[in-house]
Design an enzyme around this catalytic site. Structure first.
Site, PDB file in Angstrom:
ATOM      1  N   GLU A  65       0.790  -1.217  -0.113  1.00 17.75           N
ATOM      2  CA  GLU A  65      -0.066  -0.133   0.050  1.00 17.75           C
ATOM      3  C   GLU A  65       0.936   1.185  -0.047  1.00 17.75           C
ATOM      4  OE1 GLU A  65      -3.276   0.230   2.632  1.00 17.75           O
ATOM      5  OE2 GLU A  65      -3.615   2.433   2.176  1.00 17.75           O
ATOM      6  N   ASP A 139      -2.249  12.111  -3.130  1.00 19.43           N
ATOM      7  CA  ASP A 139      -2.125  13.592  -3.111  1.00 19.43           C
ATOM      8  C   ASP A 139      -2.707  14.238  -4.511  1.00 19.43           C
ATOM      9  OD1 ASP A 139      -1.488  13.850  -0.461  1.00 19.43           O
ATOM     10  OD2 ASP A 139       0.518  13.591  -0.856  1.00 19.43           O
ATOM     11  N   LYS A 143      -3.066  21.607  -9.441  1.00 16.51           N
ATOM     12  CA  LYS A 143      -2.473  22.609 -10.313  1.00 16.51           C
ATOM     13  C   LYS A 143      -1.801  21.841 -11.484  1.00 16.51           C
ATOM     14  CE  LYS A 143      -2.138  26.285  -7.082  1.00 16.51           C
ATOM     15  NZ  LYS A 143      -1.322  26.992  -6.110  1.00 16.51           N
ATOM     16  N   THR A 213     -11.217   4.475   4.147  1.00 15.35           N
ATOM     17  CA  THR A 213      -9.974   5.338   4.664  1.00 15.35           C
ATOM     18  C   THR A 213     -10.389   6.627   5.383  1.00 15.35           C
ATOM     19  OG1 THR A 213      -9.250   6.394   2.907  1.00 15.35           O
ATOM     20  CG2 THR A 213      -8.372   4.327   3.113  1.00 15.35           C
ATOM     21  N   GLU A 216     -10.959   9.131   2.758  1.00 23.00           N
ATOM     22  CA  GLU A 216     -12.332   8.872   1.779  1.00 23.00           C
ATOM     23  C   GLU A 216     -13.506   9.501   2.648  1.00 23.00           C
ATOM     24  OE1 GLU A 216     -13.587   4.841   0.921  1.00 23.00           O
ATOM     25  OE2 GLU A 216     -15.551   5.506   1.006  1.00 23.00           O
TER      26      GLU A 216
HETATM   27  C1  LIG Z   1      -4.274  12.270   0.594  1.00 19.40           C
HETATM   28  S1  LIG Z   1      -3.342  10.921   1.679  1.00 19.40           S
HETATM   29  C2  LIG Z   1      -4.218   9.521   1.641  1.00 19.40           C
HETATM   30  C3  LIG Z   1      -3.961   8.793   2.705  1.00 19.40           C
HETATM   31  C4  LIG Z   1      -4.744   7.222   2.868  1.00 19.40           C
HETATM   32  N1  LIG Z   1      -4.388   6.560   1.630  1.00 19.40           N
HETATM   33  C5  LIG Z   1      -6.053   7.640   2.996  1.00 19.40           C
HETATM   34  O1  LIG Z   1      -7.073   7.418   1.903  1.00 19.40           O
HETATM   35  O2  LIG Z   1      -6.460   8.216   4.128  1.00 19.40           O
HETATM   36  C6  LIG Z   1      -1.749  10.818   0.504  1.00 19.40           C
HETATM   37  C7  LIG Z   1      -0.759   9.869   1.315  1.00 19.40           C
HETATM   38  O3  LIG Z   1       0.287   9.622   0.307  1.00 19.40           O
HETATM   39  C8  LIG Z   1       1.483   9.766   1.321  1.00 19.40           C
HETATM   40  N2  LIG Z   1       2.525  10.204   0.210  1.00 19.40           N
HETATM   41  C9  LIG Z   1       2.865  11.041  -0.777  1.00 19.40           C
HETATM   42  N3  LIG Z   1       3.837  10.827  -1.378  1.00 19.40           N
HETATM   43  C10 LIG Z   1       4.413   9.668  -1.178  1.00 19.40           C
HETATM   44  C11 LIG Z   1       5.540   8.975  -1.667  1.00 19.40           C
HETATM   45  N4  LIG Z   1       6.258   9.087  -2.393  1.00 19.40           N
HETATM   46  N5  LIG Z   1       5.668   7.431  -1.180  1.00 19.40           N
HETATM   47  C12 LIG Z   1       4.674   7.160  -0.425  1.00 19.40           C
HETATM   48  N6  LIG Z   1       3.680   7.643   0.136  1.00 19.40           N
HETATM   49  C13 LIG Z   1       3.411   9.253  -0.216  1.00 19.40           C
HETATM   50  C14 LIG Z   1       1.181  11.121   1.708  1.00 19.40           C
HETATM   51  O4  LIG Z   1       2.299  11.353   2.918  1.00 19.40           O
HETATM   52  C15 LIG Z   1      -0.126  10.757   2.185  1.00 19.40           C
HETATM   53  O5  LIG Z   1      -0.120  10.488   3.538  1.00 19.40           O
END
Ligand SMILES: C[S@@+](CC[C@H](N)C(=O)[O-])C[C@H]1O[C@@H](n2cnc3c(N)ncnc32)[C@H](O)[C@@H]1O
Length: 237
Positions: A65, A139, A143, A213, A216
């Site tokens: 994941e 994320d 933009k 999650t 979500e």
């Molecule tokens: C918008 S959050 C969603 C978290 C979770 N999957 C959820 O649905 O609640 C996106 C997550 O991806 C992680 N993330 C960003 N860039 C990443 C990378 N290069 N490798 C691993 N995780 C990353 C961020 O730190 C963040 O916790």
């Protein structure tokens, strides 16, 4: 949607743009980071290859994941699939600490953690070693000039195709329609993948073995409707 030209995983830009740390950890969570986390990290050799005989190799079946956030989905999957090692990658320390707390509370012995950017790990794993890859609510980087930061991109989709076993699954979710189209553009035409959806409900409704999650829940509260996409890795010829 902007043209999908960037392959940021390959280029020199390996910065992680999201937060690395939030509020200070409680002493208990800091102790988990100091004492429990080191034993759950996969062993990475000096040449960057991942040593599957280390903690990551507890089981032959491996799921990954990417960006597990608070770890709710990962914990559910690990608890419901004890014969699978679930590897989670997350650079946000507070999320890692939440997962460690759940690992301890539920006494999970099949979780492995990369507390960092997943991309070097995607390069260090051998081909056809993962049964499932989850990228849930990554994320969105809305933009256009930031689209190259999106974790789902032509480079990572090629890596996913290489790392998944034949018949393995790539599960993607997002609540941002532009990112959903972007994901579709990256994965649907890819020769290694087939989309499993047969009817709208297949991507509008979360399957029963796919728990929600935190992100979500936030999206739904804000009135955004997520999409859930499952692609299958086609057999290698
Ligand atoms: C918008 S959050 C969603 C978290 C979770 N999957 C959820 O649905 O609640 C996106 C997550 O991806 C992680 N993330 C960003 N860039 C990443 C990378 N290069 N490798 C691993 N995780 C990353 C961020 O730190 C963040 O916790």
């Amino acid at each position: 949607m902007a043209a999908m030209t960037a392959a940021p995983g390959r280029g020199p830009d390996r910065r992680v743009y999201g937060r690395r740390k939030g509020h200070d950890l409680t002493p208990r969570r800091q102790a988990l980071v100091d004492n429990l986390l080191p034993g759950l990290r996969p062993a990475i050799r000096t040449d960057g290859r991942v040593d599957l005989k280390g903690p990551v190799g507890g089981h032959d079946r491996l799921w990954l994941e990417i960006g597990f956030g608070g770890g709710e989905h990962l914990v559910w999957q690990a608890a419901h699939n004890p014969d699978v090692t679930v590897i989670g990658a997350e650079p946000y320390l507070n999320g890692v600490a939440s997962l460690l707390a759940a690992v301890e509370e539920h006494r999970l012995g099949n979780v492995c953690i990369i507390d960092d950017d997943v991309r070097p790990f995607l390069e260090g794993l051998p081909a056809a070693c993962l049964e499932r890859i989850f990228v849930l609510f990554p994320d969105p980087w809305p933009k256009a000039r930031h689209h190259k930061r999106r974790i789902v991109n032509p480079w990572s989709v090629d890596r996913f195709a290489d790392l998944l076993v034949d018949g393995g699954q790539l599960r993607l979710a997002t609540d941002i329609m532009d990112y959903a189209r972007w994901m579709m553009t990256a994965v649907w035409p890819h020769p290694a993948f087939a989309w499993t959806a047969r009817r709208p409900g297949d991507w509008r409704e979360r399957p029963a073995d796919w728990p929600g999650t935190r992100y979500e829940a936030k999206a739904r509260k804000a009135g955004r409707t997520p999409v859930f996409m499952t692609f299958v890795r086609k057999p290698r010829t």
